[in-house]
Scaffold this active site. Structure first.
Site, PDB file in Angstrom:
ATOM      1  N   ASP A 165       4.828  -1.461   4.916  1.00  0.00           N
ATOM      2  CA  ASP A 165       3.568  -0.710   4.853  1.00  0.00           C
ATOM      3  C   ASP A 165       3.525   0.350   5.956  1.00  0.00           C
ATOM      4  O   ASP A 165       4.114   0.174   7.021  1.00  0.00           O
ATOM      5  CB  ASP A 165       2.403  -1.703   5.014  1.00  0.00           C
ATOM      6  CG  ASP A 165       1.086  -1.090   4.586  1.00  0.00           C
ATOM      7  OD1 ASP A 165       1.092  -0.003   3.973  1.00  0.00           O
ATOM      8  OD2 ASP A 165       0.037  -1.702   4.877  1.00  0.00           O
ATOM      9  N   ASN A 194      -0.055   0.110  -7.060  1.00  0.00           N
ATOM     10  CA  ASN A 194       0.454   1.416  -6.626  1.00  0.00           C
ATOM     11  C   ASN A 194       0.371   2.499  -7.708  1.00  0.00           C
ATOM     12  O   ASN A 194       0.449   3.688  -7.399  1.00  0.00           O
ATOM     13  CB  ASN A 194       1.905   1.310  -6.112  1.00  0.00           C
ATOM     14  CG  ASN A 194       2.012   0.672  -4.746  1.00  0.00           C
ATOM     15  OD1 ASN A 194       3.036   0.105  -4.366  1.00  0.00           O
ATOM     16  ND2 ASN A 194       0.936   0.738  -3.952  1.00  0.00           N
TER      17      ASN A 194
HETATM   18  C1  FPP Z   1       3.669   1.592   1.871  1.00  0.00           C
HETATM   19  O1  FPP Z   1       3.349   2.774   2.512  1.00  0.00           O
HETATM   20  C2  FPP Z   1       4.906   1.590   1.118  1.00  0.00           C
HETATM   21  C3  FPP Z   1       5.021   1.651  -0.264  1.00  0.00           C
HETATM   22  C4  FPP Z   1       4.008   2.157  -1.172  1.00  0.00           C
HETATM   23  C5  FPP Z   1       6.205   1.144  -0.933  1.00  0.00           C
HETATM   24  C6  FPP Z   1       7.487   1.103  -0.167  1.00  0.00           C
HETATM   25  C7  FPP Z   1       8.371   2.211  -0.557  1.00  0.00           C
HETATM   26  C8  FPP Z   1       9.413   2.641   0.180  1.00  0.00           C
HETATM   27  C9  FPP Z   1       9.808   1.989   1.453  1.00  0.00           C
HETATM   28  C10 FPP Z   1      10.202   3.837  -0.237  1.00  0.00           C
HETATM   29  C11 FPP Z   1      11.220   3.652  -1.312  1.00  0.00           C
HETATM   30  C12 FPP Z   1      11.721   2.288  -1.592  1.00  0.00           C
HETATM   31  C13 FPP Z   1      12.997   1.963  -1.924  1.00  0.00           C
HETATM   32  C14 FPP Z   1      13.336   0.565  -2.263  1.00  0.00           C
HETATM   33  C15 FPP Z   1      14.083   2.955  -1.953  1.00  0.00           C
HETATM   34  P1  FPP Z   1       1.903   3.367   2.247  1.00  0.00           P
HETATM   35  O2  FPP Z   1       2.048   4.627   1.481  1.00  0.00           O
HETATM   36  O3  FPP Z   1       1.043   2.339   1.600  1.00  0.00           O
HETATM   37  O4  FPP Z   1       1.418   3.626   3.708  1.00  0.00           O
HETATM   38  P2  FPP Z   1      -0.096   3.807   4.142  1.00  0.00           P
HETATM   39  O5  FPP Z   1      -0.729   2.438   4.022  1.00  0.00           O
HETATM   40  O6  FPP Z   1       0.032   4.255   5.545  1.00  0.00           O
HETATM   41  O7  FPP Z   1      -0.720   4.821   3.253  1.00  0.00           O
END
Ligand code: FPP
Length: 245
Positions: free
Chosen positions: A12, A60
């Site tokens: 996250d 998501n």
């Molecule tokens: C949370 O950050 C992360 C995600 C939505 C999913 C994880 C995705 C990746 C690490 C990138 C690609 C994955 C792979 C397997 C290649 P957020 O956007 O929710 O952060 P925030 O809470 O600060 O908005």
């Protein structure tokens, strides 16, 4: 030294990491994908047997289409670029979740990578994709009811172990350690059934800043904990009090 056999991670903070740097959220996801690579390699080196990463939740889809599209492209690129590294690191690749709504190009790569890495005997990397813990439990109930209806399963025989065998994670042990980055202390619909006895570790680091040494810190914290699964450990037992009549 107690090493967790199965580590699960809620990755996250990509968005906040980027916003703090006055960059678009998508830049955070690109950096986050690089962290995935380094943490996968490190976990395999540390002899962790199962690593489950929450890569895309059922919630998501509510993000802007452009962000969903980028996440799908990053996933595709990861599978294209990393499969040979997974081979050289002897990592078996799997996924959980309902991948049917994912773009066909992603689904194609997923089955290719699963197939290519299926005989690897080192760490198993599990990506949770379009995954939600409640949805998984509901689907499990549905599968069980189907088997009961078809007389393959006696309702009286259903216990926790049978229930677990109908989950997406049937082949994997429950996580020993859950890590969540970015300072949030929630489970967010991840592995609801499987996390019953899991040690939880929350760190303020955003996922793009999560490095090998941060994984080591989480493992060290795990080692210091005393897991009793609701029982007591012999050396912490108070002396037995014998009640006289
Ligand atoms: C949370 O950050 C992360 C995600 C939505 C999913 C994880 C995705 C990746 C690490 C990138 C690609 C994955 C792979 C397997 C290649 P957020 O956007 O929710 O952060 P925030 O809470 O600060 O908005």
């Amino acid at each position: 030294m107690t090493r967790p056999e199965h580590v699960a991670i809620i990755m996250d903070g990509n968005g906040r990491w980027a916003v703090e740097k006055q960059r678009p959220r998508t830049f955070g996801h690109i950096k986050g994908a690089q962290t995935v690579k380094s943490i996968v390699t490190e976990a395999a080196k540390l002899d962790i047997k199962y690593l489950t990463l929450f890569a895309f939740s059922t919630e998501n889809w509510r993000r802007p289409a452009s962000e969903v599209d980028l996440l799908m492209r990053l996933l595709r690129r990861y599978l294209d670029n990393e499969t040979e590294n997974l081979m050289s690191e002897n990592i078996r690749f799997r996924y959980i979740g309902n991948i049917a709504p994912l773009p066909e190009k992603v689904r194609e790569r997923l089955s290719k990578t699963v197939d290519r890495t299926k005989s690897n005997t080192g760490m198993t990397l599990v990506l949770a994709l379009n995954y939600g813990g409640r949805q998984e439990i509901v689907n499990t109930v549905r599968k069980i009811l189907r088997d009961v209806k078809d007389h393959h399963l006696n309702p009286e025989a259903i216990d926790e172990s049978i229930f677990s065998q109908y989950l997406d994670t049937a082949e994997y042990p429950d996580p020993d350690l859950l890590i969540r980055t970015s300072g949030e202390s929630r489970i967010s619909n991840f592995l609801l059934w499987q996390l019953s006895y899991t040690e939880l570790y929350f760190t303020k680091k955003y996922w793009p800043d999560f490095k090998e040494e941060d994984l080591q810190d989480a493992l060290n914290s795990f080692e210091r904990r005393n897991r009793r699964f609701g029982a007591t450990t012999p050396h912490t037992h108070p002396p037995l009090v014998v009640l006289s009549e």
